[in-house]
Design a protein around this motif. Structure first.
Motif, mmCIF file in Angstrom:
data_model
loop_
_atom_site.group_PDB
_atom_site.id
_atom_site.type_symbol
_atom_site.label_atom_id
_atom_site.label_comp_id
_atom_site.label_asym_id
_atom_site.label_seq_id
_atom_site.Cartn_x
_atom_site.Cartn_y
_atom_site.Cartn_z
ATOM 1 N N ILE A 39 -8.618 4.454 -7.727
ATOM 2 C CA ILE A 39 -10.039 4.191 -7.975
ATOM 3 C C ILE A 39 -10.791 5.498 -8.209
ATOM 4 O O ILE A 39 -11.604 5.608 -9.141
ATOM 5 C CB ILE A 39 -10.639 3.406 -6.797
ATOM 6 N N ASP A 40 -10.528 6.507 -7.400
ATOM 7 C CA ASP A 40 -11.208 7.795 -7.554
ATOM 8 C C ASP A 40 -10.905 8.427 -8.912
ATOM 9 O O ASP A 40 -11.780 9.022 -9.548
ATOM 10 C CB ASP A 40 -10.801 8.743 -6.426
ATOM 11 N N GLU A 41 -9.652 8.311 -9.376
ATOM 12 C CA GLU A 41 -9.288 8.879 -10.669
ATOM 13 C C GLU A 41 -10.006 8.175 -11.813
ATOM 14 O O GLU A 41 -10.466 8.820 -12.776
ATOM 15 C CB GLU A 41 -7.771 8.798 -10.873
ATOM 16 N N SER A 67 0.845 -1.190 0.000
ATOM 17 C CA SER A 67 0.000 0.000 0.000
ATOM 18 C C SER A 67 0.882 1.243 0.000
ATOM 19 O O SER A 67 1.792 1.377 0.812
ATOM 20 C CB SER A 67 -0.907 0.018 1.231
ATOM 21 N N ASP A 68 0.596 2.165 -0.923
ATOM 22 C CA ASP A 68 1.395 3.372 -1.036
ATOM 23 C C ASP A 68 0.606 4.573 -0.532
ATOM 24 O O ASP A 68 0.166 5.419 -1.303
ATOM 25 C CB ASP A 68 1.813 3.579 -2.495
ATOM 26 N N LYS A 69 0.389 4.609 0.789
ATOM 27 C CA LYS A 69 -0.301 5.728 1.433
ATOM 28 C C LYS A 69 -1.627 6.061 0.743
ATOM 29 O O LYS A 69 -1.863 7.163 0.267
ATOM 30 C CB LYS A 69 0.609 6.956 1.472
ATOM 31 N N GLY A 70 -2.504 5.058 0.695
ATOM 32 C CA GLY A 70 -3.813 5.275 0.110
ATOM 33 C C GLY A 70 -3.830 5.271 -1.400
ATOM 34 O O GLY A 70 -4.790 5.755 -2.011
ATOM 35 N N PHE A 71 -2.799 4.709 -2.031
ATOM 36 C CA PHE A 71 -2.725 4.707 -3.488
ATOM 37 C C PHE A 71 -3.945 4.025 -4.118
ATOM 38 O O PHE A 71 -4.458 4.474 -5.143
ATOM 39 C CB PHE A 71 -1.449 4.014 -3.948
ATOM 40 N N SER A 72 -4.413 2.934 -3.496
ATOM 41 C CA SER A 72 -5.554 2.203 -4.052
ATOM 42 C C SER A 72 -6.759 3.118 -4.217
ATOM 43 O O SER A 72 -7.393 3.170 -5.270
ATOM 44 C CB SER A 72 -5.923 1.023 -3.148
ATOM 45 N N LEU A 92 -12.899 6.587 -11.627
ATOM 46 C CA LEU A 92 -14.309 6.965 -11.555
ATOM 47 C C LEU A 92 -14.533 8.349 -12.141
ATOM 48 O O LEU A 92 -15.568 8.614 -12.764
ATOM 49 C CB LEU A 92 -14.787 6.929 -10.108
ATOM 50 N N ARG A 93 -13.570 9.233 -11.960
ATOM 51 C CA ARG A 93 -13.718 10.608 -12.430
ATOM 52 C C ARG A 93 -13.521 10.722 -13.939
ATOM 53 O O ARG A 93 -14.175 11.532 -14.608
ATOM 54 C CB ARG A 93 -12.704 11.503 -11.699
ATOM 55 N N ARG A 94 -12.640 9.921 -14.504
ATOM 56 C CA ARG A 94 -12.233 10.104 -15.894
ATOM 57 C C ARG A 94 -12.991 9.224 -16.889
ATOM 58 O O ARG A 94 -13.054 9.537 -18.080
ATOM 59 C CB ARG A 94 -10.733 9.823 -16.033
ATOM 60 N N PHE A 95 -13.507 8.086 -16.433
ATOM 61 C CA PHE A 95 -14.138 7.151 -17.360
ATOM 62 C C PHE A 95 -15.581 6.889 -16.958
ATOM 63 O O PHE A 95 -15.935 6.980 -15.783
ATOM 64 C CB PHE A 95 -13.364 5.829 -17.400
ATOM 65 N N LYS A 96 -16.404 6.542 -17.952
ATOM 66 C CA LYS A 96 -17.817 6.293 -17.699
ATOM 67 C C LYS A 96 -18.248 4.966 -18.324
ATOM 68 O O LYS A 96 -17.710 4.535 -19.345
ATOM 69 C CB LYS A 96 -18.672 7.427 -18.266
ATOM 70 N N GLU A 97 -19.233 4.368 -17.661
ATOM 71 C CA GLU A 97 -19.896 3.179 -18.177
ATOM 72 C C GLU A 97 -18.931 2.056 -18.532
ATOM 73 O O GLU A 97 -18.944 1.528 -19.641
ATOM 74 C CB GLU A 97 -20.768 3.533 -19.386
ATOM 75 N N ILE A 98 -18.093 1.717 -17.576
ATOM 76 C CA ILE A 98 -17.262 0.532 -17.707
ATOM 77 C C ILE A 98 -17.413 -0.310 -16.452
ATOM 78 O O ILE A 98 -17.804 0.181 -15.390
ATOM 79 C CB ILE A 98 -15.771 0.871 -17.932
ATOM 80 N N ARG A 99 -17.131 -1.567 -16.575
ATOM 81 C CA ARG A 99 -17.164 -2.489 -15.443
ATOM 82 C C ARG A 99 -15.725 -2.658 -14.969
ATOM 83 O O ARG A 99 -14.864 -3.112 -15.723
ATOM 84 C CB ARG A 99 -17.746 -3.826 -15.869
ATOM 85 N N VAL A 100 -15.452 -2.261 -13.726
ATOM 86 C CA VAL A 100 -14.087 -2.290 -13.201
ATOM 87 C C VAL A 100 -14.013 -3.256 -12.022
ATOM 88 O O VAL A 100 -14.828 -3.184 -11.100
ATOM 89 C CB VAL A 100 -13.609 -0.900 -12.749
#
Length: 251
Positions: free
Chosen positions: A195-197, A186-191, A199-207
């Motif tokens: 994930i937030d990035e 874990s890199d200080k909350g990297f996960s 969710l912000r940049r892409f739409k309508e995909i299954r991750v």
């Protein structure tokens, strides 16, 4: 393989180091135990609590080394805590192991194997597996000092499930499944940041996110911004998840 045979596996792992060495070590140890039930395997580890918890969960024998023990003193420290038997193989899965380390174990009469070792100690180790650091092509190099190096991807240590994977075409469904393996540490909350990035940049995909053994746990599932998002904890093998995915990114 007699009752006095032992494998000493020297490795580190945890949130800062990542868990790749210990995961690989546990896969290898499980295969050795399956093929040689009388074989004793003990992990020597000193750095991080997450790595120790992982090995305990797997029910491996552990010898905890002092955190402040210098690398140069490790061989003597281990030798002083092992039985008198000479039927011991040292598996050194640590970075930058030097020639003096390996030569001291060899002088005591033991066999030594190293992984991803490009230093001078590979000339003295009985066997070195350089599956990743010297390119994908298979090869072998023999040194006059007694060491043999096996190079290339055929010598990678994989979970057995990878051998049953089959090539298939990408799904034609509108929603593609993207698998993202976040690595072992874990890199200080990297996960969460990653994930937030996404969710912000892409739409309508299954991750599908798979976290490593030493990462902060994130809520298992949620639907945001048209995504179908699932976060799983450590998996015994990535192979089944790779077969379900259109695209995979691994750390």
């Amino acid at each position: 393989m007699n009752s006095n045979s032992m494998v000493v596996y020297r490795a580190e792992g945890g949130a800062d180091w990542g868990m790749g060495h210990l995961v690989k070590g546990s896969i290898l140890a499980e295969q050795l135990e399956r093929k040689h039930p009388r074989l004793k395997i003990v992990f020597f580890i000193k750095k991080e609590a997450e790595g120790i918890r992982w090995l305990k969960k797997k029910r491996f024998s552990i010898c905890r080394m002092p955190s402040a023990l210098p690398r140069s003193q490790e061989p003597r420290w281990m030798l002083n805590r092992l039985p008198a038997s000479k039927n011991i193989l040292f598996l050194l899965d640590i970075l930058n192991v030097d020639a003096g380390y390996v030569r001291e174990l060899k002088r005591a009469g033991y066999r030594v194997m190293t992984f991803e070792n490009t230093g001078s100690s590979r000339k003295f180790a009985d066997v070195t597996l350089n599956a990743l650091v010297e390119g994908p092509q298979a090869g072998r190099e023999v040194f006059k000092e007694g060491g043999t190096v096996f190079k290339g991807s055929p010598f990678r240590v994989f979970h057995p499930q990878y051998s049953v994977s089959k090539r298939r075409s990408v799904s034609s469904h509108r929603k593609k499944t993207v698998l993202i393996s976040l690595g072992g540490g874990s890199d200080k909350g990297f996960s969460k940041k990653l994930i937030d990035e996404i969710l912000r940049r892409f739409k309508e995909i299954r991750v599908l996110f798979i976290q490593g053994p030493a990462q902060e746990k994130i809520k298992l599932s949620r639907n945001i911004n048209g995504h179908s998002l699932t976060v799983l904890g450590p998996q015994a093998s990535l192979a089944p998840w790779l077969r379900r995915s259109s695209v995979a990114m691994t750390a």
